[in-house]
Scaffold this active site. Structure first.
Site, PDB file in Angstrom:
ATOM      1  N   ARG A  90       0.859  -1.176   0.000  1.00 16.11           N
ATOM      2  CA  ARG A  90       0.000   0.000   0.000  1.00 16.11           C
ATOM      3  C   ARG A  90       0.898   1.229   0.000  1.00 16.11           C
ATOM      4  O   ARG A  90       1.882   1.278   0.741  1.00 16.11           O
ATOM      5  CB  ARG A  90      -0.813   0.000   1.286  1.00 16.11           C
ATOM      6  CG  ARG A  90      -2.261   0.305   1.160  1.00 16.11           C
ATOM      7  CD  ARG A  90      -2.917   0.280   2.523  1.00 16.11           C
ATOM      8  NE  ARG A  90      -3.429   1.605   2.848  1.00 16.11           N
ATOM      9  CZ  ARG A  90      -4.630   2.045   2.475  1.00 16.11           C
ATOM     10  NH1 ARG A  90      -5.456   1.257   1.825  1.00 16.11           N
ATOM     11  NH2 ARG A  90      -5.019   3.271   2.767  1.00 16.11           N
ATOM     12  N   LEU A  92       2.183   4.713   1.000  1.00 22.63           N
ATOM     13  CA  LEU A  92       2.070   5.505   2.231  1.00 22.63           C
ATOM     14  C   LEU A  92       1.846   6.973   1.873  1.00 22.63           C
ATOM     15  O   LEU A  92       2.425   7.480   0.902  1.00 22.63           O
ATOM     16  CB  LEU A  92       3.341   5.355   3.055  1.00 22.63           C
ATOM     17  CG  LEU A  92       3.527   3.978   3.706  1.00 22.63           C
ATOM     18  CD1 LEU A  92       4.972   3.775   4.137  1.00 22.63           C
ATOM     19  CD2 LEU A  92       2.576   3.790   4.885  1.00 22.63           C
ATOM     20  N   ASN A 106      12.401  -0.351   3.236  1.00 28.13           N
ATOM     21  CA  ASN A 106      11.558  -1.200   2.393  1.00 28.13           C
ATOM     22  C   ASN A 106      12.449  -2.160   1.622  1.00 28.13           C
ATOM     23  O   ASN A 106      13.627  -1.889   1.398  1.00 28.13           O
ATOM     24  CB  ASN A 106      10.790  -0.315   1.400  1.00 28.13           C
ATOM     25  CG  ASN A 106       9.871  -1.111   0.489  1.00 28.13           C
ATOM     26  OD1 ASN A 106       9.182  -2.028   0.933  1.00 28.13           O
ATOM     27  ND2 ASN A 106       9.863  -0.777  -0.795  1.00 28.13           N
ATOM     28  N   HIS A 108      12.441  -4.091  -2.143  1.00 28.79           N
ATOM     29  CA  HIS A 108      11.744  -4.098  -3.434  1.00 28.79           C
ATOM     30  C   HIS A 108      12.420  -5.127  -4.346  1.00 28.79           C
ATOM     31  O   HIS A 108      13.652  -5.164  -4.424  1.00 28.79           O
ATOM     32  CB  HIS A 108      11.775  -2.703  -4.063  1.00 28.79           C
ATOM     33  CG  HIS A 108      10.984  -2.634  -5.321  1.00 28.79           C
ATOM     34  ND1 HIS A 108       9.600  -2.659  -5.321  1.00 28.79           N
ATOM     35  CD2 HIS A 108      11.362  -2.598  -6.616  1.00 28.79           C
ATOM     36  CE1 HIS A 108       9.178  -2.625  -6.574  1.00 28.79           C
ATOM     37  NE2 HIS A 108      10.221  -2.596  -7.379  1.00 28.79           N
ATOM     38  N   ASP A 144       9.355   3.592  -4.140  1.00 25.97           N
ATOM     39  CA  ASP A 144      10.359   2.571  -4.480  1.00 25.97           C
ATOM     40  C   ASP A 144      11.647   3.177  -5.033  1.00 25.97           C
ATOM     41  O   ASP A 144      12.271   2.622  -5.934  1.00 25.97           O
ATOM     42  CB  ASP A 144       9.798   1.567  -5.521  1.00 25.97           C
ATOM     43  CG  ASP A 144       8.681   0.709  -4.950  1.00 25.97           C
ATOM     44  OD1 ASP A 144       8.648   0.497  -3.727  1.00 25.97           O
ATOM     45  OD2 ASP A 144       7.840   0.248  -5.741  1.00 25.97           O
TER      46      ASP A 144
HETATM   47  C1  GAR Z   1       8.586  -9.580  -1.702  1.00 28.95           C
HETATM   48  O1  GAR Z   1       9.057 -10.142  -2.896  1.00 28.95           O
HETATM   49  C2  GAR Z   1       8.876  -8.095  -1.642  1.00 28.95           C
HETATM   50  O2  GAR Z   1      10.102  -7.762  -2.230  1.00 28.95           O
HETATM   51  C3  GAR Z   1       7.726  -7.544  -2.444  1.00 28.95           C
HETATM   52  O3  GAR Z   1       6.616  -8.314  -2.053  1.00 28.95           O
HETATM   53  C4  GAR Z   1       7.058  -9.610  -1.642  1.00 28.95           C
HETATM   54  C5  GAR Z   1       6.540  -9.867  -0.255  1.00 28.95           C
HETATM   55  O4  GAR Z   1       6.814 -11.182   0.133  1.00 28.95           O
HETATM   56  N1  GAR Z   1       7.519  -6.156  -2.183  1.00 28.95           N
HETATM   57  C6  GAR Z   1       7.163  -5.264  -3.112  1.00 28.95           C
HETATM   58  O5  GAR Z   1       6.935  -5.562  -4.267  1.00 28.95           O
HETATM   59  C7  GAR Z   1       7.032  -3.829  -2.614  1.00 28.95           C
HETATM   60  N2  GAR Z   1       6.917  -2.911  -3.692  1.00 28.95           N
HETATM   61  P1  GAR Z   1       6.745 -11.626   1.656  1.00 28.95           P
HETATM   62  O6  GAR Z   1       5.371 -11.162   2.172  1.00 28.95           O
HETATM   63  O7  GAR Z   1       6.854 -13.104   1.620  1.00 28.95           O
HETATM   64  O8  GAR Z   1       7.864 -10.945   2.381  1.00 28.95           O
END
Ligand code: GAR
Length: 215
Positions: A90, A92, A106, A108, A144
């Site tokens: 989400r 922020l 974070n 990414h 990001d």
């Molecule tokens: C991960 O791959 C993370 O890098 C991505 O979501 C997944 C969460 O996995 N995040 C994003 O894309 C943020 N923009 P998890 O819940 O198993 O940690």
């Protein structure tokens, strides 16, 4: 170091961080995990380690600003040193980021600034990239795209699907995120403008730069 984590789903990065704490590698405590999704598996993972876990329902608030106001209130009660976004899907609000700037990190699943936003792994495949990876960065209002702490690179193969590339990247996410948080907990991370320096880290290594030390 006192951490509040925000999640939306599976929670595998959260789990990797919890394990790093449990194994005594990261000198930190997670005082609260918050999810914007009720069925997020990460909430169960947190509870199984005795960590307070809270579902905060976006539908109970008029808009993002109001939701994030409540989120900031709940988080502030814990007085965290660091807010860890671990698959928090989400955006922020600027007000939230202003309130905690420099204290939010974070992960990414791309080598930012490439492939920001959703489905970063699919974007890399469709673009025909030969390498992608993952990034741990500080969160700014630029989505990001905040100052980079650590990145890992992985190859993209001709037969890759979103799932296979995501798995290859995820293995590194589970190393670089706990590592970056350990460095912050140990007071080794400083930010100057866009540039982050980890004191006494080994720079210039592949596939992870700066080099992993503990994970
Ligand atoms: C991960 O791959 C993370 O890098 C991505 O979501 C997944 C969460 O996995 N995040 C994003 O894309 C943020 N923009 P998890 O819940 O198993 O940690």
């Amino acid at each position: 170091m006192n951490i509040v984590a925000l999640i939306s789903g599976r929670g595998s990065n959260l789990h990797a961080i919890i394990k790093g704490i449990e194994e005594g590698k990261i000198n930190a405590k997670i005082s609260l995990v918050i999810s914007n999704k009720k069925d997020a598996k990460g909430l169960d993972i947190a509870k199984s380690y005795g960590i307070e876990a809270l579902f905060l329902n976006p539908k109970d608030y008029k808009d993002r600003k109001e939701y994030d106001k409540k989120l900031a209130e709940v988080i502030s009660q814990k007085n965290p040193d660091l807010i860890v976004l671990a698959g928090y899907m989400r955006i922020l609000s600027p007000e939230f980021i202003d309130a905690f700037e420099g204290k939010i990190v974070n992960i990414h699943p791309s080598l930012i600034p490439a492939f920001q936003g959703l489905h970063a792994q699919k974007q890399a495949i469709e673009f025909g990239s030969k390498f992608s990876g993952c990034t741990v960065h500080f969160v700014t209002k630029d989505l990001d795209n905040g100052p980079i702490i650590i990145q890992a690179v992985v190859p993209v193969l001709p037969e890759d699907t979103e799932e296979t590339l995501s798995q290859r990247i995820l293995k590194f996410e589970h190393k670089i995120y706990p590592q970056a948080i350990k460095w912050i907990a140990d007071g080794r991370v400083s930010i100057k403008g866009r540039k982050v320096i980890v004191k006494d880290a080994k720079y210039g290594t592949i596939p992870v730069n700066p080099a992993l030390e503990d994970f």
